[in-house]
Design an enzyme around this catalytic site. Structure first.
Site, mmCIF file in Angstrom:
data_model
loop_
_atom_site.group_PDB
_atom_site.id
_atom_site.type_symbol
_atom_site.label_atom_id
_atom_site.label_comp_id
_atom_site.label_asym_id
_atom_site.label_seq_id
_atom_site.Cartn_x
_atom_site.Cartn_y
_atom_site.Cartn_z
ATOM 1 N N GLY A 1 0.867 -1.085 0.012
ATOM 2 C CA GLY A 1 -0.409 0.005 -0.204
ATOM 3 C C GLY A 1 1.041 1.190 -0.204
ATOM 4 N N CYS A 2 0.256 2.221 0.376
ATOM 5 C CA CYS A 2 1.255 3.845 -0.624
ATOM 6 C C CYS A 2 0.373 5.040 -0.141
ATOM 7 C CB CYS A 2 1.385 3.248 -1.935
ATOM 8 S SG CYS A 2 2.543 1.871 -2.209
ATOM 9 N N ALA A 3 0.720 6.163 -0.026
ATOM 10 C CA ALA A 3 0.985 7.589 -0.840
ATOM 11 C C ALA A 3 1.605 7.657 -2.188
ATOM 12 C CB ALA A 3 1.334 8.548 0.774
#
Lengths: 153, 500, 246, 422, 392
Positions: free
Chosen positions: E28-30
């Protein structure tokens, strides 16, 4: 001493009635014989009241001031001074049903199968644990108050 | 459709020599498999309705009853089994999803049964747990990388931990899927034996708030009963992502089970379906999980460990690593044999992986990554007895959750009909006629007895290994040997073969 | 009243400061220069007011139980997540997943709202959550909605712009939506239907819009002048027939 | 020094009560009948041959010995000298008392009908009555019973069982008119007729014919019935003779306060001789029933022994079985006046009759015929003046029981007692 | 690997977790991206600040940036950014590069010491053009040739990894929080007209810099948030076209999908988007016939390129950026404009951090691309015929 129902745990199976009947039959250790050998199925002194989902067993409260004893026209009903149990001397009972009329718990049954007598819980006199308590599968019946019963009136 | 293809699954046998027609069976069968014919003055049975829960058999005062498989057979066919055929009949008649209850009952290999436990002989002494100290105490929660002591005091207090007297907890079972009395039984047993039970996503019934300190409160996708008091009441909070019996799907508690008490506890109106979406709608990625974990920590002032429960699926190791890094303090993994109140049959039987492999893979991965100590590992999914627990701990688990075993202790007879709401043992039902069949005092005693017995057995086995503290078994895979496993399976489990 | 300049303060520290101020008896906490700090108001109980100037981070007012939060700006995702009670007033837009599993309290958004808003919003006894969205809402509005009142006003829509997205009310099994304008059938989930409002609905709606308009200095009667549609579930057991019954 | 005049339920109640409190104080019991205490209601059983004289003992034979009671049986108390604090016996002997209980019960009411002095005419209240009657009640003989009340019908039942032909003559328009309404009475009458009893209602005997011995009776309507045996069973009246000439105030019965004390200090009265408080009627009146007698005797005994006990009152109640048909009644069963509600469930074919009378949401009376089980619960509702709002409909259920009673009240009663305050 | 108890620990032998590619790693991430459509350049500071605000969306195990227009002095050279495990790998790679390319300039990428960044490999860059004779021998177009070379190095040369290969652009990435990575690479010293940024939250720690985002191929770069459930289907389809998904990451697959559709098949961006985030059949059914036929064709022909599962991406190229959500918008994405600037990010606050008063802020719908192209960007090149990638 008396047997008290915890209605929240009564499963309504009526095994108390079955075993009460058995233990007051001529074959207290053999349910099959108790039911199949007697001319009439033995009568239970425990009464399970049920109106789904509520159910509970009810038997004599063994009142300290037992109105059934006071009202008994023959003197058959008496309170055992030692155990405190209210018992009916069935040989003296004539089945007039005055006790039925006065017992505020409705805990006395009419046994009309032979000689008419009032049938009621005797706490399985002499037993460590009354049959109904012993055989309740869910702990819904407990023996309470070794000392005495309720004041019913 | 007037023609039904349905035939009975079970045959009720009544020994008429013994039957006294007392009708206990009639009164006790919620499925109405027994009836009383007033005209004939005798009891009779309807095999079609029997689910083989044994309630009548156990309660019959004269032992007049028995139940067995209905002897009707199809022409022998190893492929098109009777079960497959019957399921097609049912789906052809209804167009519905097949439901079942409890855990996967397919004959997949049980890897617990392919592992053997070591014992000491001669070279190192075994220990007699009856006379000598034997510690099973287990702490679940995040452990800091190191401790700093200043002036004889801890510079920073240990993060919040759950303290277990034995490495067994009661797994999440919601009030709704199980009865309040079942819930109370487990809560009281947890209190008695120094462990925890779990609300599932059914909320915390008001009667159980006093046992909040023994409660793991769950936050699941339906968010039922989740409110500030609930979060504050528990000893830990568990975010339920998945469940071994139904990985990847949500749950529906049918409206008929949402009576007054369930309604109050879940905080939804009576009679509404309680729909738990398959995902949390605020979690679609790992950083969203972190967001939820920390929102819960923030809302409870970082005072409670947060657990994340997932089903054992193919990439469970990577997922577990992510969960650890997302800030979870405990990871609970539920294997494909995990139980449930209701699940689509096909999902239950065909989705997920064995907990033994999941555990081995996750423990190894977390150790590889150097983060095993940051997080506690709890495994679930058909832990059947104390030897399973010993093996689980040796593979690397900190503790186990038991669900089915606990329910069996309460009287469950594994008829797998939980989803009907007619559990004759008063466990998986909300019918007030049935729930009262489980006296929580008796239930608590039985569940506590099970834990006591297992505690003794674990101690015996630990003693046999010459270990007097459970932590020395944790991840000690040298204490296990495989039997009847392929090299590949041994590799995944990280154990040697018996004889090696 | 306590004022905190939030610029550059990490969320955990900011929330600690907010809790401290409230514990110290502040009836109102004004947060200036908020930008992205998460979890403001989470799990708090009381009747205080928090005024946020800027863009608060995700999960604003989650599990909140009673406070009033005013956001002078846009809000991000996860507003009023599992909120129990209280009021959130957003002067700008709101992000996705607002009001997930919200059980009580009120949310007023002057502008638009994102996707998956009011998912699993539910009501319980005297708690009937209310959400009013001034502009439009995205896809999956009110999915699995189990209770409460959801109002979408469609103020400031561009010509041809839809007031709600697709899959509106999918799996909805309780509560009611009032939508000011048209919703095409294909935008609706299979579990819901559009019906006309009755007098009771209009009275109820009028009071709601009045409150909404009060916050944002809008004209109630002008809003009420446009026709509304009412969206309700067919029943509260949407998936009762999904399973095979022997 | 306790002195008790009488030897029935009230007397026994007093003895048992005194002995609960005072196990030493001398008790003297004086009774006109020469028998050990026996159960009066059993005389019909005796007549029917269902019990022996031995089995009629109301208490075991050694009861008085065990309780340290000196008995003066067969010795009639003639008068009370309140100044001298002694009881004067018929034979002139005086028995000093410190506390005196008058429990002389009732005596049969005998109407002024010509010829009642003939042989073959009986009353039916005492052991002597029944013993005498038993000798003459031979199979095939024709008996007439005056009065279709409790005593009359029990006598009639016993006589039928002995093989006599029985006709009952009743002035009222129905049998058991004191306890049954028209509908209930009809069921009972039909049942009894099936057993062979003939009823002549709205009628009475105006004259007994025959010489020494009865030959028949003349009825009010002019009919004449041949008969060999006549039972006068119209009722009983308080046997207050012993109080005559003392300061003890007497109305129909001896007046007592709620401690059962008469207008004279240290003199108590209990049982059928006295007027007790009827909690249903709210008046003081004679309540000629064995349970009341015992309880009054008990209260009197306690007070005599120095305890403070009160009799909260009683009300009419009767249990009677006639040829296997049980009839249980209590309180007001056919109310007159405003404010009553009557609940009835009847099935004449099956002889089932259930009637409950309510006033201000309280049960004030009931009649149960045939399905009489658990009648005591209803009785206790009368006594406890329980508000039955919310479970009224259950009252008519043949299986009416605690399950019909709201859970709080049920638990209170079953776990803590009924607390009727009788 | 052998434990000190003398016996092998097989679970430690099963795979090399130190390098991605042995296991599929969801993460997951930004994400963030920005473009000045007039082509005016911005310092890397903005990109760092923007992604830094979303610190809690990543976990310190990956951060990276792609910047366009940063090498104006070498506009026509391929700027290769490489990680080397050691100098031996570097020397081996350089000799390979020299064989196939004319290298104009090569050397370490300047970095500075940053707390929180450790274990960095050797990070070098080379500005190079393919040797014409090599192109002839290979019978390949230049870009295909470069792709092949990059894949060869990444797959065959131990200890070497090309993480950026476009012209006048570069990726900068590593293991750490993105703001630290930006600091490490001294991005404050670069200016570009497009910046994309990424903070990574992998579900394990490869401890390997190549796994960070952006993933690039030529001038195409992808930063990505989410996890693709269709990964296996997408990958096996791509493999038919010669792509080697050695990293086993979603980002890699996403990059190849766009490379295939845009560069090699020459589809317009809008069409590619419809393949990746396809409209629902129910939506297609409501379209006018012509459009319905087009969409039906896209969904059937490229059914294996439907990217299923939650994602949001920012696709960077020298021509512009495109931000896209999955079709039901399960990942956050916010866009904003101010003047010539277009911003996209996972959170609005990340935009406001560097552009406090945007003119317009909106949240795109699922499957609805946000496209920001240079104003003078030429329409996409004429489709090139499919080529066979030679198997190296």
């Amino acid at each position: 001493m008396r047997v008290t129902a915890r209605e929240e745990y009564c499963a309504g199976c009526r095994l108390c009635e079955v075993y009460c009947a058995v233990s007051h039959s001529p074959y207290p250790a053999d349910p099959v014989k108790a039911f199949r050998k007697s001319p009439h199925p033995p009568i239970s002194r425990v009464l399970v009241e049920e109106q789904r989902p509520v159910s509970f067993a009810l038997q004599c409260r063994h009142c300290t001031e037992a109105i059934c004893v006071k009202a008994c026209i023959t003197g058959a009903m008496y309170r055992d001074p030692v155990t405190g149990a209210v018992r009916n001397q069935e040989e003296r009972c004539v089945g007039c049903w005055t006790c039925i009329l006065v017992c505020p718990f409705g805990a006395i049954r009419r046994d009309e199968q032979g000689k008419k007598v009032a049938a009621k819980c005797d706490l399985c006199a002499g037993a460590v644990e009354p049959a109904c308590v012993k055989h309740c599968p869910n702990g819904a019946l407990v023996v309470e108050g070794k000392g005495g019963g309720l004041k019913c009136m | 459709m007037s023609l039904s293809m349905a035939t009975p699954a079970f045959l009720i046998e009544r020994n008429l020599d013994r039957c006294i027609h007392c009708q206990v069976c009639v009164r006790q069968c919620a499925n109405e498999a027994h009836g009383y014919d007033h005209e004939e003055q005798r009891v009779y049975s309807d095999d079609m309705r029997c689910v083989n829960c044994h309630r009548c058999v156990v309660l019959c005062p004269t032992r007049a009853l028995s139940v067995r498989q209905f002897p009707l057979e199809f022409r022998a066919n190893a492929n098109w089994t009777a079960e497959v055929i019957h399921n097609i009949y049912l789906q052809a008649a209804t167009g519905g999803i097949l439901l079942t209850g409890m855990g996967n009952d397919r004959p997949y290999p049980i890897y617990w049964d392919h592992m053997l436990i070591n014992a000491s002989q001669v070279t190192n002494p075994s220990i007699d747990p009856l006379r000598e100290p034997m510690e099973l105490k287990t702490f679940l929660g995040r452990k800091p990388e190191k401790i700093v002591i200043e002036n004889g005091r801890l510079k920073e207090a240990l993060p919040p931990q759950l303290e277990l007297e034995l490495p067994v907890m009661f797994s999440a079972m919601s009030f709704g899927s199980i009865s309040l009395n079942a819930m109370k039984s487990l809560a009281l047993a947890a209190e008695a034996e120094g462990t925890y039970y779990n609300t599932g996503e059914g909320g915390l019934h008001k009667d159980l708030y006093p046992l909040g300190h023994r409660t793991i409160v769950q936050v699941a996708s339906g968010r039922f009963g989740v409110h500030p008091d609930y979060l504050a009441a528990g000893a830990a909070i568990e975010i339920k992502i998945g469940q071994g019996a139904k990985p990847g799907i949500g749950g529906h508690l049918p409206g008929e089970k949402v009576g007054r008490e369930v309604s109050e506890t879940r905080m939804i109106p009576e009679g509404t379906d309680a729909l738990s979406p398959a995902p949390h709608h605020d979690i679609y990625s790992i950083e969203d999980l972190r967001q939820l974990i920390y929102s819960l920590k923030e809302a409870t002032n970082y005072s409670k460990p947060v657990s994340v429960k997932i089903a054992a699926v193919h990439n469970v190791a990577a997922i577990a690593s992510g969960i650890a890094r997302a800030g979870a303090d405990i990871i609970a993994i539920d294997g494909y044999r995990g139980g449930t109140g209701a699940t689509p049959l096909r999902t239950r039987d065909h989705v997920g992986i064995p907990i033994e492999f999941a555990l081995a893979a996750v423990d190894s991965r977390l150790r590889d990554e150097g983060i095993r100590n940051q997080v506690s590992l709890v495994v679930a999914g058909s832990i059947r007895h104390s030897a399973d627990i010993v093996k689980a701990v040796a593979l690397g688990a900190d503790a186990v959750y038991i669900g089915s075993a606990a329910l069996i202790a309460l009287g469950c007879h594994m008829c797998q009909k939980c989803y009907t709401g007619k559990c004759n043992w008063g466990i998986a039902t909300q019918d007030p006629n049935l729930t009262k069949r489980l006296n929580p005092e008796i239930g608590a005693k039985r569940a506590a007895n099970l834990l006591k017995a297992w505690k003794h057995e674990i101690k015996e086995m630990l003693g046999g290994m010459g270990i007097n503290a459970l932590e020395s078994l944790r991840g000690n895979r040298l204490m296990l040997r495989g039997i009847g496993l392929t090299d590949r399976e041994l590799n995944i489990l990280g154990i040697k073969a018996a004889g090696e | 009243m306590v004022t905190i300049d939030s610029r550059g303060i990490y969320y955990r520290d900011l929330n600690r400061m907010i809790k401290q101020a409230i514990n110290d008896g502040a009836g109102e906490v004004v947060l200036k220069n908020v930008n992205g700090q998460r979890y403001i108001g989470d799990g708090l109980r009381g009747s205080q007011r928090i005024v946020i100037e800027g863009t608060p981070g995700n999960d604003l007012a989650a599990y909140m139980d009673g406070l009033e939060i005013l956001v002078k700006g846009n809000a991000q995702d996860g507003v009023a997540n599992t909120m129990n009670d209280g009021t959130v007033v957003i002067y700008g837009d709101a992000g996705d997943t607002m009001g997930y599993a919200m059980r009580g309290g009120q949310v007023y958004v002057r502008g638009h709202a994102g996707c998956r808003v009011a998912i699993h919003m539910k009501e319980y006894q005297d708690k009937v959550p209310l959400m009013v969205i001034g502009g439009r809402a995205g896809d999956f509005l009110g999915e699995y909605m189990a209770g409460g009142i959801l109002v979408v006003l469609g103020l400031g829509l561009q010509p041809g712009e839809d007031i709600v997205g697709d899959f509106c009310g999918t799996g909805m099994h309780g509560g009611v939506m009032y939508i000011r304008g048209q919703v095409a059938d294909y935008q609706l989930g299979r579990e819901v239907k559009l019906v006309s409002l009755d007098e009771g609905d209009y009275q109820r709606l009028h009071a709601i819009v009045q409150r909404f308009a009060g916050y944002f200095r809008l004209n109630t009667s002008r809003i009420m002048a446009e026709p509304f549609h009412k969206l309700i579930p067919y029943n509260k057991r949407p998936y009762g027939d999904l399973y095979a019954k022997a | 020094m306790y002195v008790i005049i009488g030897n029935s339920a009230a007397a026994v109640g007093a003895v048992e009560a005194i002995r609960r409190v005072d196990d030493r104080g001398p008790i003297t019991l004086i009774a006109a009948e020469p028998y050990h205490t026996y159960s009066r209601p059993l005389i019909s059983y005796y007549l029917a041959g269902k019990v022996t004289e031995e089995q009629m003992a109301y208490r075991p034979r050694d009861f008085y010995i065990q309780n340290g009671v000196k008995t003066l049986l067969g010795r009639k108390a003639e008068a009370v000298d309140t100044r001298a604090r002694r009881v004067v016996l018929a034979d002139g002997e005086g028995v000093a008392y410190q506390k005196l209980l008058i429990a002389t019960g009732g005596r049969p009411f005998v109407p002024p009908v010509q010829g009642l002095d003939k042989a073959g005419v009986f009353t039916f209240t005492t052991m002597d009555d029944v013993k005498a009657m038993a000798k003459e009640a031979t199979p095939g003989a024709r008996a007439v019973v005056i009065g279709a009340g409790l005593i009359g019908l029990k006598a009639a039942e016993a006589l039928i069982r002995k093989g006599l032909q029985v006709t009952v003559v009743e002035l009222a328009n129905r049998v058991l008119s004191a306890i049954l309404d028209q509908e209930g009475a009809a069921i009972v009458q039909a049942h009894l007729e099936k057993q062979g009893i003939c009823f002549l209602l709205n009628n009475t005997v105006t004259q007994v014919t025959g010489e020494e011995r009865i030959k028949g009776v003349l009825l009010q309507d002019g009919q004449e019935l041949a008969c060999d045996l006549l039972v006068v069973a119209i009722g009983v009246v308080p046997n207050t003779a012993v109080a005559t000439g003392t300061g003890i105030r007497v109305n129909r019965g001896i007046l007592v306060d709620d401690t059962l004390c008469t207008s004279e200090a240290d003199i108590y009265a209990a049982g059928d001789v006295s007027e007790g408080y009827d909690m249903v009627h709210g008046t003081w009146r004679v309540l000629p029933l064995l349970p009341n007698a015992y309880r009054q005797g008990e209260v009197a005994g306690l007070n005599m022994a120095g305890q403070v006990a009160k009799f909260a009152g009683g009300f009419a109640m009767n249990a009677i079985g006639l040829f296997g048909l049980p009839i249980l009644t209590a309180g007001l069963a056919w109310p007159e006046g405003e404010g009553y509600r009557v609940l009835v469930r009847a099935d004449e074919e099956r002889q089932n009759y259930r009637k409950v009378v309510l006033k201000d949401d309280r049960v004030v009376g009931f009649i149960l015929i045939n399905q009489v089980d658990r009648a005591g619960i209803l009785t206790s509702l009368i006594a406890a003046k329980t508000d039955v709002c919310g479970f009224e409909e259950g009252l008519l259920e043949p299986g009416f029981g605690y399950v019909h009673i709201p859970v709080e009240l049920r638990h209170q009663r079953l776990l803590q007692g009924v607390g009727t305050g009788w | 690997m052998v434990g000190n108890d003398g016996w092998a620990r097989p679970w430690e032998l099963q795979g090399n977790h130190r390098r991605e590619g042995s296991k599929r790693i969801p993460s997951g991430c930004a994400i963030a991206g920005m473009i000045n459509r007039k082509g005016r350049t911005m310092s890397g500071v903005d990109a760092i600040q923007s992604i830094a605000l979303m610190h809690d969306r990543s976990n310190g195990l990956g951060g990276g940036f792609a910047a366009y227009g940063i090498y104006p002095e070498f506009p026509e050279h391929y700027a290769f950014h490489l990680f080397f495990d050691d100098h031996k790998a570097r020397e081996q790679t350089e000799s390979f590069l020299n064989q196939h390319f004319n290298i104009e300039l090569g050397g370490p990428i300047p970095t500075r010491k940053v707390v929180g960044i450790s274990g960095a490999p050797l990070i070098w860059r080379y500005f190079a053009k393919p040797k014409l004779e090599q192109l002839r021998v290979a019978e390949m177009k230049e870009d295909d040739f470069v792709v092949n070379m990059v894949m060869f190095i990444n797959e065959r040369l131990d200890g070497a990894y090309v993480f950026s290969s476009g012209k006048n652009m570069g990726a900068f990435k590593g293991v750490g929080y993105p703001e630290d990575i930006g600091e490490f690479y001294r991005l404050d010293e670069y200016r570009g007209y497009i910046w994309t940024a990424h903070g990574r939250f992998p579900t394990n720690t490869p401890g390997w810099w190549g796994g960070a985002h952006p993933f690039t191929l030529l001038d195409l770069s992808v930063v990505h948030n989410g996890e693709i459930s269709s990964y296996g289907a997408n990958r096996r389809f791509l493999e038919m076209f010669g792509y080697r998904c050695t990293l086993q990451t979603d980002t890699e697959v996403m990059t190849y999908i766009f490379d295939l559709l845009l560069r090699r098949q020459g589809l317009p961006l809008e069409t590619a988007v419809k393949a990746v985030a396809a409209p629902f059949w129910s939506t297609i059914a409501r379209m006018p016939q012509a459009q319905r036929e087009v969409l039906t064709a896209i969904r059937t022909v490229y059914s294996s390129l439907l990217v299923n599962g939650p994602f949001s991406i920012v696709l960077g190229s020298s021509q512009g950026i495109m931000a896209l959500n999955d079709r039901v918008k399960l990942r956050p994405l916010v866009a904003a404009t101010k003047g010539d600037l277009l911003y996209v990010a996972s959170e609005e606050s990340a935009i406001r951090e560097i552009c406090p008063k945007p003119e317009r802020v909106w949240s795109p719908r699922g499957g609805e691309p946000v496209i920001g192209m240079l104003e003078d960007a030429m329409p996409k090149a004429v489709p090139a015929p499919p080529v066979t990638v030679c198997h190296l």
